[in-house]
Design a protein around this motif. Structure first.
Motif, PDB file in Angstrom:
ATOM      1  N   THR A  60     -12.665 -81.279 -22.694  1.00  0.00           N
ATOM      2  CA  THR A  60     -11.694 -80.159 -23.016  1.00  0.00           C
ATOM      3  C   THR A  60     -11.634 -79.849 -24.387  1.00  0.00           C
ATOM      4  O   THR A  60     -11.974 -78.326 -24.260  1.00  0.00           O
ATOM      5  CB  THR A  60     -10.090 -80.911 -23.135  1.00  0.00           C
ATOM      6  OG1 THR A  60      -9.861 -81.081 -21.278  1.00  0.00           O
ATOM      7  CG2 THR A  60      -8.971 -79.432 -23.441  1.00  0.00           C
ATOM      8  N   GLU A  61     -12.756 -80.323 -25.079  1.00  0.00           N
ATOM      9  CA  GLU A  61     -12.507 -80.596 -26.479  1.00  0.00           C
ATOM     10  C   GLU A  61     -14.336 -79.607 -25.713  1.00  0.00           C
ATOM     11  O   GLU A  61     -14.791 -78.895 -27.144  1.00  0.00           O
ATOM     12  CB  GLU A  61     -12.458 -81.420 -27.525  1.00  0.00           C
ATOM     13  CG  GLU A  61     -13.261 -81.083 -28.630  1.00  0.00           C
ATOM     14  CD  GLU A  61     -12.273 -80.485 -29.427  1.00  0.00           C
ATOM     15  OE1 GLU A  61     -12.569 -79.155 -30.338  1.00  0.00           O
ATOM     16  OE2 GLU A  61     -11.215 -80.469 -29.214  1.00  0.00           O
ATOM     17  N   ALA A  62     -15.002 -80.402 -25.688  1.00  0.00           N
ATOM     18  CA  ALA A  62     -16.166 -79.238 -25.162  1.00  0.00           C
ATOM     19  C   ALA A  62     -15.640 -78.082 -24.514  1.00  0.00           C
ATOM     20  O   ALA A  62     -17.059 -77.291 -24.225  1.00  0.00           O
ATOM     21  CB  ALA A  62     -16.728 -80.260 -24.046  1.00  0.00           C
ATOM     22  N   GLY A  63     -15.615 -78.123 -23.969  1.00  0.00           N
ATOM     23  CA  GLY A  63     -14.936 -76.539 -23.324  1.00  0.00           C
ATOM     24  C   GLY A  63     -14.785 -76.722 -21.975  1.00  0.00           C
ATOM     25  O   GLY A  63     -14.889 -75.716 -20.750  1.00  0.00           O
ATOM     26  N   TYR A  64     -15.577 -77.624 -21.315  1.00  0.00           N
ATOM     27  CA  TYR A  64     -14.810 -78.084 -19.588  1.00  0.00           C
ATOM     28  C   TYR A  64     -13.619 -78.979 -18.846  1.00  0.00           C
ATOM     29  O   TYR A  64     -12.994 -79.180 -19.938  1.00  0.00           O
ATOM     30  CB  TYR A  64     -16.183 -78.299 -19.225  1.00  0.00           C
ATOM     31  CG  TYR A  64     -17.294 -78.109 -20.371  1.00  0.00           C
ATOM     32  CD1 TYR A  64     -17.442 -76.969 -19.510  1.00  0.00           C
ATOM     33  CD2 TYR A  64     -17.240 -78.324 -20.899  1.00  0.00           C
ATOM     34  CE1 TYR A  64     -19.000 -75.696 -20.282  1.00  0.00           C
ATOM     35  CE2 TYR A  64     -18.963 -77.551 -21.545  1.00  0.00           C
ATOM     36  CZ  TYR A  64     -19.339 -76.182 -21.379  1.00  0.00           C
ATOM     37  OH  TYR A  64     -20.108 -75.790 -22.192  1.00  0.00           O
ATOM     38  N   GLU A  65     -13.773 -78.569 -18.042  1.00  0.00           N
ATOM     39  CA  GLU A  65     -12.328 -79.232 -17.090  1.00  0.00           C
ATOM     40  C   GLU A  65     -13.082 -80.823 -16.556  1.00  0.00           C
ATOM     41  O   GLU A  65     -13.395 -80.804 -16.046  1.00  0.00           O
ATOM     42  CB  GLU A  65     -11.913 -78.474 -16.130  1.00  0.00           C
ATOM     43  CG  GLU A  65     -10.804 -79.106 -15.501  1.00  0.00           C
ATOM     44  CD  GLU A  65      -9.761 -78.258 -14.696  1.00  0.00           C
ATOM     45  OE1 GLU A  65      -9.832 -78.419 -13.354  1.00  0.00           O
ATOM     46  OE2 GLU A  65      -9.973 -76.795 -15.089  1.00  0.00           O
ATOM     47  N   LEU A  66     -12.264 -81.743 -16.461  1.00  0.00           N
ATOM     48  CA  LEU A  66     -12.710 -83.229 -16.093  1.00  0.00           C
ATOM     49  C   LEU A  66     -11.698 -83.621 -14.933  1.00  0.00           C
ATOM     50  O   LEU A  66     -10.357 -82.271 -14.206  1.00  0.00           O
ATOM     51  CB  LEU A  66     -11.495 -84.355 -16.632  1.00  0.00           C
ATOM     52  CG  LEU A  66     -12.081 -85.605 -16.091  1.00  0.00           C
ATOM     53  CD1 LEU A  66     -13.733 -85.990 -16.727  1.00  0.00           C
ATOM     54  CD2 LEU A  66     -10.931 -86.919 -16.718  1.00  0.00           C
ATOM     55  N   ALA A  67     -12.540 -83.116 -13.419  1.00  0.00           N
ATOM     56  CA  ALA A  67     -12.053 -83.446 -12.133  1.00  0.00           C
ATOM     57  C   ALA A  67     -12.923 -84.263 -11.737  1.00  0.00           C
ATOM     58  O   ALA A  67     -12.891 -85.341 -11.632  1.00  0.00           O
ATOM     59  CB  ALA A  67     -11.857 -82.004 -12.120  1.00  0.00           C
ATOM     60  N   GLY A  68     -12.002 -84.133  -9.766  1.00  0.00           N
ATOM     61  CA  GLY A  68     -12.294 -85.537  -9.254  1.00  0.00           C
ATOM     62  C   GLY A  68     -12.694 -87.138  -9.566  1.00  0.00           C
ATOM     63  O   GLY A  68     -11.887 -87.334  -9.977  1.00  0.00           O
TER      64      GLY A  68
END
Length: 87
Positions: A60-68
């Motif tokens: 999230t800090e990098a600007g993305y979303e963990l999913a899956g």
């Protein structure tokens, strides 16, 4: 040694890969991070299993979303479930 693969959504370029690699690499216990831009797979090698929330916060800090799904891969001489054999 634990190897865990996470799925990350939203990465589109080399800068994305660099950002995720850098942030996840800051998580305590992480020794290696490999990011596959095409699949969105982020493979993390660590001394012990990591708290998913710590990895998610880094992504999230990098600007993305963990999913899956998260996949734990057994290492030589070990097992993914700690019982001496995988099922």
């Amino acid at each position: 040694m634990t190897v865990t693969t996470y799925q990350v959504e939203g990465m589109t370029c080399g800068h994305c890969v660099s950002s995720v690699t850098a942030e996840v690499g800051k998580v305590a216990g992480v020794s290696e991070v490999e990011v596959d831009l095409t699949s969105g797979a982020v493979t993390v090698t660590s001394a012990a299993p990591l708290d998913r929330e710590l990895v998610e916060a880094a992504v999230t800090e990098a600007g993305y979303e963990l999913a899956g799904k998260v996949e734990l891969l057994p290492q030589a001489g070990g097992s993914c479930c700690g019982t001496g054999g995988c099922h």
